[in-house]
Design a protein around this motif. Structure first.
Motif, PDB file in Angstrom:
ATOM      1  N   ARG A 169       0.837  -1.209   0.000  1.00 31.52           N
ATOM      2  CA  ARG A 169       0.000   0.000   0.000  1.00 31.52           C
ATOM      3  C   ARG A 169       0.868   1.254   0.000  1.00 31.52           C
ATOM      4  O   ARG A 169       0.576   2.227  -0.694  1.00 31.52           O
ATOM      5  CB  ARG A 169      -0.932  -0.011   1.208  1.00 31.52           C
ATOM      6  CG  ARG A 169      -1.820   1.235   1.270  1.00 31.52           C
ATOM      7  CD  ARG A 169      -2.694   1.254   2.511  1.00 31.52           C
ATOM      8  NE  ARG A 169      -3.342   2.541   2.618  1.00 31.52           N
ATOM      9  CZ  ARG A 169      -4.493   2.857   2.028  1.00 31.52           C
ATOM     10  NH1 ARG A 169      -5.110   1.967   1.286  1.00 31.52           N
ATOM     11  NH2 ARG A 169      -5.020   4.052   2.180  1.00 31.52           N
ATOM     12  N   PHE A 170       1.936   1.240   0.797  1.00 28.80           N
ATOM     13  CA  PHE A 170       2.862   2.374   0.819  1.00 28.80           C
ATOM     14  C   PHE A 170       3.415   2.638  -0.576  1.00 28.80           C
ATOM     15  O   PHE A 170       3.490   3.784  -1.030  1.00 28.80           O
ATOM     16  CB  PHE A 170       3.997   2.086   1.804  1.00 28.80           C
ATOM     17  CG  PHE A 170       5.004   3.193   1.942  1.00 28.80           C
ATOM     18  CD1 PHE A 170       4.897   4.125   2.960  1.00 28.80           C
ATOM     19  CD2 PHE A 170       6.079   3.302   1.060  1.00 28.80           C
ATOM     20  CE1 PHE A 170       5.827   5.145   3.089  1.00 28.80           C
ATOM     21  CE2 PHE A 170       7.010   4.315   1.180  1.00 28.80           C
ATOM     22  CZ  PHE A 170       6.883   5.236   2.206  1.00 28.80           C
ATOM     23  N   PHE A 171       3.780   1.566  -1.286  1.00 30.17           N
ATOM     24  CA  PHE A 171       4.336   1.722  -2.628  1.00 30.17           C
ATOM     25  C   PHE A 171       3.291   2.283  -3.587  1.00 30.17           C
ATOM     26  O   PHE A 171       3.595   3.157  -4.418  1.00 30.17           O
ATOM     27  CB  PHE A 171       4.857   0.378  -3.131  1.00 30.17           C
ATOM     28  CG  PHE A 171       5.484   0.444  -4.490  1.00 30.17           C
ATOM     29  CD1 PHE A 171       6.736   1.008  -4.672  1.00 30.17           C
ATOM     30  CD2 PHE A 171       4.816  -0.044  -5.599  1.00 30.17           C
ATOM     31  CE1 PHE A 171       7.316   1.079  -5.927  1.00 30.17           C
ATOM     32  CE2 PHE A 171       5.379   0.015  -6.857  1.00 30.17           C
ATOM     33  CZ  PHE A 171       6.632   0.586  -7.026  1.00 30.17           C
ATOM     34  N   LEU A 172       2.060   1.794  -3.515  1.00 29.32           N
ATOM     35  CA  LEU A 172       1.000   2.318  -4.364  1.00 29.32           C
ATOM     36  C   LEU A 172       0.749   3.793  -4.077  1.00 29.32           C
ATOM     37  O   LEU A 172       0.520   4.596  -4.990  1.00 29.32           O
ATOM     38  CB  LEU A 172      -0.286   1.514  -4.163  1.00 29.32           C
ATOM     39  CG  LEU A 172      -0.267   0.056  -4.633  1.00 29.32           C
ATOM     40  CD1 LEU A 172      -1.573  -0.636  -4.285  1.00 29.32           C
ATOM     41  CD2 LEU A 172       0.001  -0.031  -6.128  1.00 29.32           C
ATOM     42  N   GLU A 173       0.784   4.174  -2.805  1.00 28.62           N
ATOM     43  CA  GLU A 173       0.615   5.583  -2.446  1.00 28.62           C
ATOM     44  C   GLU A 173       1.747   6.427  -3.015  1.00 28.62           C
ATOM     45  O   GLU A 173       1.531   7.547  -3.497  1.00 28.62           O
ATOM     46  CB  GLU A 173       0.549   5.726  -0.927  1.00 28.62           C
ATOM     47  CG  GLU A 173      -0.716   5.153  -0.303  1.00 28.62           C
ATOM     48  CD  GLU A 173      -0.666   5.143   1.203  1.00 28.62           C
ATOM     49  OE1 GLU A 173       0.410   5.464   1.769  1.00 28.62           O
ATOM     50  OE2 GLU A 173      -1.689   4.819   1.841  1.00 28.62           O
ATOM     51  N   TYR A 174       2.955   5.898  -2.950  1.00 29.68           N
ATOM     52  CA  TYR A 174       4.108   6.601  -3.520  1.00 29.68           C
ATOM     53  C   TYR A 174       3.898   6.863  -5.008  1.00 29.68           C
ATOM     54  O   TYR A 174       4.115   7.982  -5.490  1.00 29.68           O
ATOM     55  CB  TYR A 174       5.370   5.772  -3.284  1.00 29.68           C
ATOM     56  CG  TYR A 174       6.511   6.081  -4.235  1.00 29.68           C
ATOM     57  CD1 TYR A 174       7.390   7.128  -3.984  1.00 29.68           C
ATOM     58  CD2 TYR A 174       6.696   5.312  -5.394  1.00 29.68           C
ATOM     59  CE1 TYR A 174       8.411   7.412  -4.864  1.00 29.68           C
ATOM     60  CE2 TYR A 174       7.721   5.589  -6.268  1.00 29.68           C
ATOM     61  CZ  TYR A 174       8.581   6.647  -6.002  1.00 29.68           C
ATOM     62  OH  TYR A 174       9.595   6.927  -6.890  1.00 29.68           O
ATOM     63  N   VAL A 175       3.457   5.854  -5.746  1.00 27.98           N
ATOM     64  CA  VAL A 175       3.254   6.011  -7.190  1.00 27.98           C
ATOM     65  C   VAL A 175       2.168   7.036  -7.476  1.00 27.98           C
ATOM     66  O   VAL A 175       2.276   7.836  -8.411  1.00 27.98           O
ATOM     67  CB  VAL A 175       2.905   4.653  -7.832  1.00 27.98           C
ATOM     68  CG1 VAL A 175       2.570   4.829  -9.312  1.00 27.98           C
ATOM     69  CG2 VAL A 175       4.063   3.678  -7.669  1.00 27.98           C
ATOM     70  N   GLY A 176       1.114   7.061  -6.666  1.00 32.53           N
ATOM     71  CA  GLY A 176      -0.009   7.960  -6.923  1.00 32.53           C
ATOM     72  C   GLY A 176       0.110   9.335  -6.316  1.00 32.53           C
ATOM     73  O   GLY A 176      -0.800  10.164  -6.478  1.00 32.53           O
ATOM     74  N   LEU A 177       1.217   9.628  -5.615  1.00 31.72           N
ATOM     75  CA  LEU A 177       1.362  10.925  -4.944  1.00 31.72           C
ATOM     76  C   LEU A 177       1.160  12.134  -5.872  1.00 31.72           C
ATOM     77  O   LEU A 177       0.537  13.119  -5.464  1.00 31.72           O
ATOM     78  CB  LEU A 177       2.736  11.019  -4.272  1.00 31.72           C
ATOM     79  CG  LEU A 177       2.882  10.398  -2.888  1.00 31.72           C
ATOM     80  CD1 LEU A 177       4.328  10.513  -2.416  1.00 31.72           C
ATOM     81  CD2 LEU A 177       1.954  11.069  -1.889  1.00 31.72           C
ATOM     82  N   PRO A 178       1.675  12.137  -7.109  1.00 35.61           N
ATOM     83  CA  PRO A 178       1.520  13.340  -7.936  1.00 35.61           C
ATOM     84  C   PRO A 178       0.078  13.716  -8.241  1.00 35.61           C
ATOM     85  O   PRO A 178      -0.189  14.857  -8.614  1.00 35.61           O
ATOM     86  CB  PRO A 178       2.268  12.961  -9.229  1.00 35.61           C
ATOM     87  CG  PRO A 178       3.244  11.916  -8.819  1.00 35.61           C
ATOM     88  CD  PRO A 178       2.544  11.139  -7.755  1.00 35.61           C
ATOM     89  N   LEU A 179      -0.866  12.776  -8.085  1.00 35.29           N
ATOM     90  CA  LEU A 179      -2.285  13.059  -8.351  1.00 35.29           C
ATOM     91  C   LEU A 179      -3.151  12.597  -7.185  1.00 35.29           C
ATOM     92  O   LEU A 179      -4.256  12.105  -7.372  1.00 35.29           O
ATOM     93  CB  LEU A 179      -2.740  12.368  -9.640  1.00 35.29           C
ATOM     94  CG  LEU A 179      -2.062  12.818 -10.936  1.00 35.29           C
ATOM     95  CD1 LEU A 179      -2.531  11.969 -12.101  1.00 35.29           C
ATOM     96  CD2 LEU A 179      -2.333  14.296 -11.221  1.00 35.29           C
ATOM     97  N   CYS A 180      -2.678  12.808  -5.967  1.00 39.87           N
ATOM     98  CA  CYS A 180      -3.324  12.204  -4.802  1.00 39.87           C
ATOM     99  C   CYS A 180      -4.449  13.040  -4.218  1.00 39.87           C
ATOM    100  O   CYS A 180      -5.161  12.573  -3.338  1.00 39.87           O
ATOM    101  CB  CYS A 180      -2.284  11.939  -3.709  1.00 39.87           C
ATOM    102  SG  CYS A 180      -1.606  13.448  -2.982  1.00 39.87           S
ATOM    103  N   ILE A 181      -4.613  14.292  -4.652  1.00 39.57           N
ATOM    104  CA  ILE A 181      -5.579  15.273  -4.120  1.00 39.57           C
ATOM    105  C   ILE A 181      -5.518  15.346  -2.597  1.00 39.57           C
ATOM    106  O   ILE A 181      -6.508  15.660  -1.933  1.00 39.57           O
ATOM    107  CB  ILE A 181      -7.017  15.006  -4.611  1.00 39.57           C
ATOM    108  CG1 ILE A 181      -7.614  13.742  -4.013  1.00 39.57           C
ATOM    109  CG2 ILE A 181      -7.087  14.949  -6.113  1.00 39.57           C
ATOM    110  CD1 ILE A 181      -9.103  13.572  -4.331  1.00 39.57           C
ATOM    111  N   GLY A 182      -4.334  15.068  -2.024  1.00 37.78           N
ATOM    112  CA  GLY A 182      -4.153  15.164  -0.582  1.00 37.78           C
ATOM    113  C   GLY A 182      -4.718  14.007   0.206  1.00 37.78           C
ATOM    114  O   GLY A 182      -4.751  14.050   1.430  1.00 37.78           O
ATOM    115  N   ASP A 183      -5.179  12.955  -0.465  1.00 40.72           N
ATOM    116  CA  ASP A 183      -5.792  11.801   0.193  1.00 40.72           C
ATOM    117  C   ASP A 183      -4.979  10.565  -0.176  1.00 40.72           C
ATOM    118  O   ASP A 183      -4.894  10.204  -1.343  1.00 40.72           O
ATOM    119  CB  ASP A 183      -7.244  11.658  -0.276  1.00 40.72           C
ATOM    120  CG  ASP A 183      -8.001  10.570   0.488  1.00 40.72           C
ATOM    121  OD1 ASP A 183      -7.356   9.604   0.937  1.00 40.72           O
ATOM    122  OD2 ASP A 183      -9.227  10.688   0.617  1.00 40.72           O
ATOM    123  N   MET A 184      -4.398   9.901   0.830  1.00 39.54           N
ATOM    124  CA  MET A 184      -3.558   8.745   0.552  1.00 39.54           C
ATOM    125  C   MET A 184      -4.359   7.550   0.028  1.00 39.54           C
ATOM    126  O   MET A 184      -3.815   6.670  -0.627  1.00 39.54           O
ATOM    127  CB  MET A 184      -2.788   8.342   1.817  1.00 39.54           C
ATOM    128  CG  MET A 184      -1.699   9.322   2.189  1.00 39.54           C
ATOM    129  SD  MET A 184      -0.457   9.502   0.880  1.00 39.54           S
ATOM    130  CE  MET A 184      -0.575  11.257   0.559  1.00 39.54           C
TER     131      MET A 184
END
Length: 659
Positions: A268-283
């Protein structure tokens, strides 16, 4: 062979029109420059007190050596960042905003390289090249990287990426092979001795070199020599890097054992890392976006690798973009293994500078598949299509289980919104994988623009980007507020040290770096200089009260012979909350002396609404102190709003105080 994109008159016409899209592509960089100028604060922060500041003392004592620049900093050897930052500090009196400018210039270098690589791989006449350039710049210069943009020493995050981009651009150039090899090896060396993930450049650049040289007609023996020489250079770098290397960490770092014990948490941490540039502030959204990006990236690579005809030409055109993605992917994998266990929590926004390259890679690989793969040939179909569909469905369900695992999240208010985004992004990923071949067009500017899939996907991405952009702006404002507060607390380290404030906003061990801070101030590297005495007269006109700067509302007694002062303070000329509130007492001759700074922030939505300024939300302050800390009667205690930029204090009027 791939037909050149500028082989017909219509393509030449598009080439002449493509410059019309360039101003829009440059807007993200312009916005980033404006935001850095607007929110940047000139104060050394965190690692700069460990990595850069001690070098100034050694230089003044003539004890500096190359080993000091080469010295290990946590996991990294920041040789080249130090070689840049130290001379720059002496040229600018250590103006941290100039270091931010260097980070911006490094991002511009990456941007230029991406544009030039795009022209070489997709064709200069492609109308979509400018659009891809715009999309890449939107990610490269996104304000969601607010920590890295507004922290001077974070050029360590931008420098390795710039070296990777320059090396890929060099690999696509037509210079002689020895010069190309030497340049790529030099860029990889600079990357290695900038940040620990810079070592990855030796992995991601080699395939680009081999594929481009193979396409230029080099024999297998020549490629073997290149690979052997590259391996030797890599081993030499690693030997130097790990000489006298000490494994270090912080309490926030999780061990590999923790990751093995909690693999789903690490995933999950890795998926969050990949999606950070478009995360809208929500992990949670970040995890969904990350999964969609990884699926799309993998499917695009699979499509390219399974081409039946023209595979060599396709590999040459896409290996550079695959290398960008591999750099982001491996960086995230390393971060996850080092910091992604159950003890670390969510990934930091400072990692966005690495994860954006996986998205940039995906965008350009998709453009290649859309634009060029029909010119090359069909893909090799999977041996069992039903089995393939079933495996994809299992992967999707597994990702949903990982993303939404836990009763706490399923019953949270964010679940419906995140679930909707998950379904939308997973649907896009699945449809993209099996969309009919006839939907792929050879002109991004015409046929694909009419595709419903393209429009839907673009709308989703633009929505996510707009939301994330707003979150990034808020992050920049919060970062500026924290840095100004740290600058203010640092000014009073000799007079009224606020240990908690210094630890939170400057450096967690700042109390032990007091002598270093005074040395830096005496060298003229801090503006304004540290206050050396407790007289408020040096900071303010003691005869004037600033009636619109706030109110010293209350002074209450508490148990144990202690007093609590509270109120609110703003700086109307800056339209921001006061950076700090100073408390003074009047001595026998009536002069005000500083005895405490109010380090406790209080949220004041009422003040924000009254003045219609969201920046005043953090204007509240509170501070307790002992009766002996302020000699004299309580009515001799005054409060002052402090401006850390010009080092001025403004006397606050008294409200209904209770003594």
């Amino acid at each position: 062979m791939i037909p050149p994109a500028h082989a017909d008159p219509a393509a030449r016409k598009l080439q002449n029109q493509s410059w019309l899209f360039l101003p829009g592509a440059l807007l993200p960089a312009i916005f980033a420059a404006v935001l850095i100028l607007e929110f940047g604060v000139d104060i050394p922060y965190w690692d700069e007190w460990d990595v850069i500041a001690p070098l100034f003392q050694k230089i003044s004592q003539d004890r500096i050596s190359l080993s000091d620049f080469f010295a290990q900093a946590v996991e990294s050897r920041m040789l080249f960042p130090r070689l840049i930052l130290v001379p720059l500090a002496y040229l600018t009196d250590w103006n941290i905003r100039c270091e931010m400018g260097v980070s911006f210039l490094l991002a511009c270098i990456v941007s230029i390289c991406i544009y030039q690589i795009g022209r070489k791989t997709l064709g200069p006449a492609c109308r979509g090249t400018a659009l891809l350039f715009m999309a890449s710049n939107m990610l490269l210069f996104s304000p969601i990287q607010h920590y890295n943009w507004l922290t001077g020493h974070q050029i360590v995050a931008f420098l390795p990426a710039a070296c990777v981009a320059l090396a890929i651009r060099t690999a696509y150039s037509g210079i002689p092979t020895p010069a190309k090899f030497a340049a790529c090896a030099l860029f990889s060396t600079i990357s290695t001795f900038s940040l620990i993930n810079g070592i990855l450049s030796w992995i991601v650049i080699l395939p680009v070199l081999l594929v481009t040289e193979r396409a230029s007609g080099k024999s297998g023996r020549d490629l073997a020599r290149i690979a052997l020489g590259w391996g030797v250079c890599c081993l030499v770098n690693l030997a130097l890097y790990f000489q006298n290397y000490a494994a270090r960490g912080t309490p926030a770092h999780s061990s590999l054992v923790d990751f093995v014990r909690s693999p789903l948490t690490g995933l999950r941490f890795f998926l969050e890392y990949v999606g950070l540039p478009l995360c809208i502030g929500d992990m949670n959204v970040a995890a969904v976006v990350g999964f969609a990006v990884l699926c799309l990236w993998g499917l695009l690579l699979h499509r390219i690798l399974t081409l039946q005809n023209g595979r060599a030409e396709a590999l040459r055109a896409t290996v550079g973009w695959a290398a960008f993605g591999l750099y982001g992917f491996l960086s995230g994998l390393g971060i996850t293994l080092a910091r992604g266990g159950s003890a670390f929590g969510d990934p930091s926004f400072r990692y966005v500078t690495f994860s954006i390259y996986l998205m940039i890679s995906t965008i350009h690989l998709a453009a290649f598949v859309i634009l060029r793969s029909p010119d090359i040939g069909p893909t090799t179909p999977p041996p069992n299509r039903r089995l393939f569909h079933g495996l994809v469905a299992l992967v999707l369900m597994g990702a949903v289980a990982v993303t939404f695992g836990g009763d706490e999240f399923r019953h949270s208010p964010e679940f419906p919104h995140t679930a909707f985004m998950a379904c939308l992004m997973l649907l896009v990923s699945y449809v993209t994988a099996f969309f009919p071949k006839e939907a792929w067009a050879d002109d991004l500017g015409s046929k694909i623009s009419g595709s419903r899939l393209f429009h839907s996907f673009a709308v989703v991405l633009l929505f996510l980007y707009a939301q994330t952009f707003a979150v990034g702006i808020d992050g920049m404002a919060d970062t500026r507020h924290g840095r100004l507060r740290g600058k203010a607390c640092l000014s009073f380290i000799n007079v009224a040290p606020a240990v908690d404030c210094l630890a939170q906003y400057v450096h967690p061990g700042m109390d032990s770096r007091k002598s270093l801070a005074n040395f830096i101030s005496q060298e003229g590297f801090l503006r304004p200089k540290l206050l050396e005495h407790d007289r408020i007269l040096a900071l303010a006109d003691t005869t004037r009260i600033c009636s619109n700067c706030g109110v010293f509302e209350e002074l209450n007694h508490t148990a144990g012979e202690r007093l609590v002062a509270s109120g609110w303070a703003i700086l109307p000329h800056r339209r921001e909350s006061a950076d700090l509130t100073i408390l003074t007492h009047r001595d026998t001759d009536g002069a005000g002396r500083i005895f405490r700074v109010a380090s406790i922030l209080v949220i004041r939505d009422d003040i924000s609404q009254l003045h219609r300024n969201a920046a005043y939300r953090f204007s509240g302050w509170e501070q307790s102190f002992g009766r002996n800390d302020a000699p004299g009667p309580p009515d001799g205690i005054d409060a002052w709003a402090f401006d850390a930029i010009n080092s001025r204090a403004y006397l606050l009027p008294r409200g209904s105080q209770h003594q």
